[in-house]
Design a protein around this motif. Structure first.
Motif, short mmCIF file in Angstrom:
data_model
loop_
_atom_site.label_atom_id
_atom_site.label_comp_id
_atom_site.label_asym_id
_atom_site.label_seq_id
_atom_site.Cartn_x
_atom_site.Cartn_y
_atom_site.Cartn_z
N ARG A 11 -3.56 -10.66 6.40
CA ARG A 11 -3.82 -9.95 6.16
C ARG A 11 -5.33 -8.68 6.54
NH1 ARG A 11 -3.25 -12.83 0.92
NH2 ARG A 11 -4.79 -14.54 2.58
N ALA A 53 -4.86 3.95 3.64
CA ALA A 53 -4.78 3.71 2.41
C ALA A 53 -4.63 2.20 3.38
CB ALA A 53 -3.36 3.69 1.51
N ALA A 75 -5.97 3.27 -4.71
CA ALA A 75 -5.56 3.93 -3.58
C ALA A 75 -4.88 4.99 -3.63
CB ALA A 75 -5.86 2.96 -2.53
N PRO A 99 -11.33 -1.95 0.61
CA PRO A 99 -10.48 -1.35 1.28
C PRO A 99 -10.99 -0.24 1.96
CG PRO A 99 -9.75 -0.24 -1.02
CD PRO A 99 -10.99 -1.81 -0.57
N ARG A 112 -5.97 -8.39 -1.32
CA ARG A 112 -6.28 -8.34 -3.34
C ARG A 112 -5.51 -6.62 -2.86
NH1 ARG A 112 -10.44 -10.59 -6.02
NH2 ARG A 112 -12.21 -10.50 -4.96
N GLY A 113 -4.66 -6.76 -2.53
CA GLY A 113 -3.49 -6.33 -1.39
C GLY A 113 -2.89 -5.21 -2.71
N ALA A 142 -9.86 4.32 1.58
CA ALA A 142 -8.87 4.10 0.79
C ALA A 142 -9.48 5.60 0.74
CB ALA A 142 -8.61 3.84 -0.13
N TYR A 153 -6.92 -3.47 3.33
CA TYR A 153 -6.21 -4.83 1.59
C TYR A 153 -7.20 -6.17 1.12
CZ TYR A 153 -4.38 0.05 -0.02
OH TYR A 153 -3.71 1.09 -0.51
N TRP A 155 -6.11 -3.01 -5.12
CA TRP A 155 -6.03 -1.97 -3.95
C TRP A 155 -5.22 -0.52 -4.19
CZ3 TRP A 155 -10.38 -3.04 -5.30
CH2 TRP A 155 -11.74 -3.94 -4.77
N SER A 156 -3.95 -0.90 -5.07
CA SER A 156 -2.54 -0.28 -4.20
C SER A 156 -2.93 0.61 -4.78
CB SER A 156 -1.49 -1.33 -4.47
OG SER A 156 -1.38 -1.54 -5.31
N ALA A 197 0.52 -1.01 0.04
CA ALA A 197 0.04 0.20 0.68
C ALA A 197 0.99 1.17 0.07
CB ALA A 197 -0.85 -0.04 1.50
N THR A 220 -9.09 -6.54 6.81
CA THR A 220 -9.96 -6.87 5.68
C THR A 220 -11.40 -5.82 6.30
OG1 THR A 220 -11.11 -7.83 3.67
CG2 THR A 220 -10.88 -9.05 6.44
#
Ligand SMILES: C[S@@+](CC[C@H](N)C(=O)[O-])C[C@H]1O[C@@H](n2cnc3c(N)ncnc32)[C@H](O)[C@@H]1O
Length: 638
Positions: free
Chosen positions: A539, A582, A596, A547, A588-589, A549, A585, A592-593, A253, A541
């Motif tokens: 992770r 941010a 975001a 996410p 689905r990092g 963001a 995630y 989204w990275s 992120a 969530t």
């Protein structure tokens, strides 16, 4: 589109030409650029934003970009945001641009990045970011309400009103007014009475001017907001005190945030408790990236599509700049578990009809050939999907951004003093400061800035299998996802991943037997006693698996106005100036990275958003606080 005898592009469905037979480029300059009083109106402005209805062959966009680049007194960035229902092919663009050698360099860049014809927004970086083009593929009627302004100039360039009424409806004129910055100018080649009346009724001051070529008249208009309309402060007009961003969190992120700010020539400082980087969930060996499909093109599918396309483009750009992102985007397979699932996947593709280069259905035989293993089921195939080594990606992004990295320092407190955000350690020592702060540190973000976030752990586990001899296990030719995630990291290392069914404490079944047995079953070869190494990554969530963001809410200020804000929307909640989040995630990092990061960099810089309003709302970090306000769980404090 067809080309008429005189070379003018023509749309048979609308019975009209794309531009005047008297010259496309000359029309772009006379009607749209001069009609919006450019370049005079962009003089002295840091960011200038044009909204176009009807991208067509992109002549107006390229002509405006060329005028911007030719202006030595230009600002930081020109944004063109253009809506198009029937995207042209790259070949048609190339053919029509070939008549205009002065646009050649920009045309090449545009065509090199020309997106697949997928609905939604596509962001293209031209001239090293001096010009950003956001293409919005879809019908104007549906798309305009989903946009967020403000814009400084409008080009209305539909086909003739009688043949293309959707482009000239009162709904369009009102939307332009909603999206207009104060004093925004508008231009169009049409001077039809209904257009003039509609624009006037929407709040524009309309003037009829001598037309271009054989047209008698055209329109120039300016938006004068009603006296009661309060214009919000527009960050595009004022330069930020300094272009510096402080990022807390050095995972997928945070590193993407550094990249997207660096593309705008911002300096970044990144602080992380781990040393070396990355720690936390980004320490996994491989992460997969692929689209998400649903028969009704659900919000998740639209968000993932935007994130997927932006990530692929951003990593390509990194590679082009000489920073290897460690991405192997040579295709990814999502194999069905059973015949029923395969049939549903086939139906989904038939219904959505995505471009084959985005997603397609492969039957069992074709899937087996692609994946280099015997598969009893077919599934979805994603040409541009693949996998990434997060460690390499993060290193490439931070290197590209020339980020000052402070690792091994835990931030325990943040404070906003003057116009500066500062980060402190446990001993009260100041670590770093900047006018803009992005919290990209998963669950710790909520600790540093409580906002009633509903975060929960989402454990995942990757098992690395080091093969002692070739053929000991089947290595897939491409990355696989679905019930079991499998990636051949190299010729003798197989990675099998699992999400542990979302259970916080994965048991032995989740960890080994489940995914490994599934793999053995799928490949028809029992896994021998192998040397394995597990990497677990928890992770973080959210309940909706989307996410958080965007700008972080000011929870104290919102709760103080709890009664008043009970019926508000998330976007109305008060925010902390210059503070963004941010995180959350989940699994689905990668998807989204960049999405975001680009959203935050755009917001911080006063630029149009890279995604539609309802998508930005769906990932708004204030949405959990809003739920608290709506349920009336917290008593107003004042
Ligand atoms: C006159 S052409 C635009 C020419 C373009 N501005 C250029 O510089 O090349 C009109 C464009 O409007 C698009 N269009 C027509 N109806 C539309 C709708 N309902 N929503 C979005 N775009 C539409 C057409 O596909 C076409 O590309």
């Amino acid at each position: 589109m067809i080309l008429r005898d005189d070379g003018t592009p023509f749309a048979p469905d609308y019975g009209d030409v794309y531009h005047s037979a008297d010259g496309a480029l000359a029309q772009a300059r006379a009607v749209f650029i001069e009609g919006c009083h450019l370049p005079r109106r962009w003089a002295g402005r840091r960011i200038f934003r044009v909204l176009e209805a009807g991208f067509g062959l992109g002549i107006n966009t390229l002509a405006t970009a060329a005028a911007w680049l030719a202006d030595p007194a230009r600002g930081e960035r020109l944004h063109v945001f253009s809506i198009e229902k029937h995207p042209a092919s790259a070949e048609h663009l190339a053919r029509s641009h070939s008549n205009h050698p002065e646009l050649a360099a920009l045309s090449r860049e545009l065509i090199a990045q020309w997106p697949l014809p997928l609905p939604g927004l596509h962001r293209l970086w031209l001239a090293d970011g001096a010009v950003l083009l956001t293409l919005c593929f879809g019908d104007i009627e549906k798309r305009l309400p989903s946009l967020e302004g403000p814009f400084d100039a409008f080009y209305l360039d539909g086909f003739a009103p009688a043949r293309n009424p959707a482009m000239w409806s009162d709904h369009v004129f009102k939307a332009c007014a909603r999206l207009a910055a104060e004093g925004a100018t508008l231009a169009t080649w049409s001077a039809a009475g209904a257009v003039r009346d509609g624009l006037t009724a929407a709040g524009f001051t309309v003037e009829r001017k001598p037309g271009f070529g054989r047209k008698r008249h055209r329109i120039e208009a300016q938006y004068r907001p009603p006296a009661w309309r309060v214009m919000a402060t527009d960050p595009a007009t004022a330069a930020p005190a300094s272009r510096e961003v402080l990022i807390i969190g050095g995972g997928i992120a945070g590193a993407a945030v550094a990249q997207q700010f660096a593309r705008r020539h911002w300096k970044s400082t990144l602080v992380d408790a781990a040393s070396p980087l990355p720690g936390g969930a980004s320490a996994i060996r491989a992460a997969t990236l692929h689209p998400h499909l649903s028969p009704d093109d659900a919000l998740l599918s639209r968000l993932v599509r935007n994130g997927f396309l932006q990530a692929v483009a951003a990593w390509r750009m990194l590679a082009g700049a000489g920073h290897d992102p460690g991405a192997r985007l040579d295709g990814l397979a999502e194999i069905a578990e059973h015949a029923g699932e395969a049939a549903a996947m086939a139906r989904c593709i038939a219904h959505c009809a995505p471009p084959a280069a985005y997603a397609r259905f492969l039957d069992a035989a074709a899937m087996s050939a692609r994946c280099g293993l015997q598969s009893s089921q077919g599934g979805h195939w994603y040409d541009q999907g693949g996998w990434v080594e997060p460690r390499a990606l993060i290193a490439a992004q931070l290197e590209y951004a020339a980020t000052r990295v402070i690792s091994g320092r835990e931030v325990t407190r943040i404070a906003h003093t003057g116009a500066l955000w500062q980060a402190f350690d446990r001993d009260g020592q100041r670590i770093a400061g900047a006018p803009v702060l992005v919290l990209a540190n998963a669950a710790d973000a909520a600790r540093l800035c409580p906002g009633h976030y509903r975060l929960r752990p989402h454990p995942g586990l990757q098992t690395l299998i080091a093969l002692q001899a070739p053929g000991e296990a089947v290595l897939p030719a491409v990355a696989l996802t679905g019930a079991v995630q499998a990636v051949a990291l190299d010729a003798h290392t197989l990675l099998i991943g699992s999400h542990c069914g979302g259970r916080p404490e994965p048991d032995a079944d989740d960890v080994h037997r489940g995914p490994l047995e599934r793999w053995a079953h799928r490949t028809g070869r029992p896994l021998p006693a192998l040397s394995t190494h597990d990497i677990s990554a928890t992770r973080i969530t959210t309940p909706d698996h989307l996410p958080l963001a965007g700008p972080l809410p000011d929870a104290a200020a919102a709760l103080a106005r709890a009664t008043e804000l009970r019926g508000a929307q998330a976007r109305d909640l008060p925010r902390q100036p210059g503070l963004y989040g941010a995180f959350g995630y989940g699994a689905r990092g990668l998807a989204w990275s960049v999405l975001a990061a680009e959203l935050i960099a755009s917001r911080a810089n006063g630029e149009p958003l890279p995604l539609e309003r309802e998508l930005a709302d769906a990932i708004d970090p204030a949405r959990h606080l809003l739920q608290v306000l709506r349920r009336g769980e917290v008593e107003p404090t004042g």
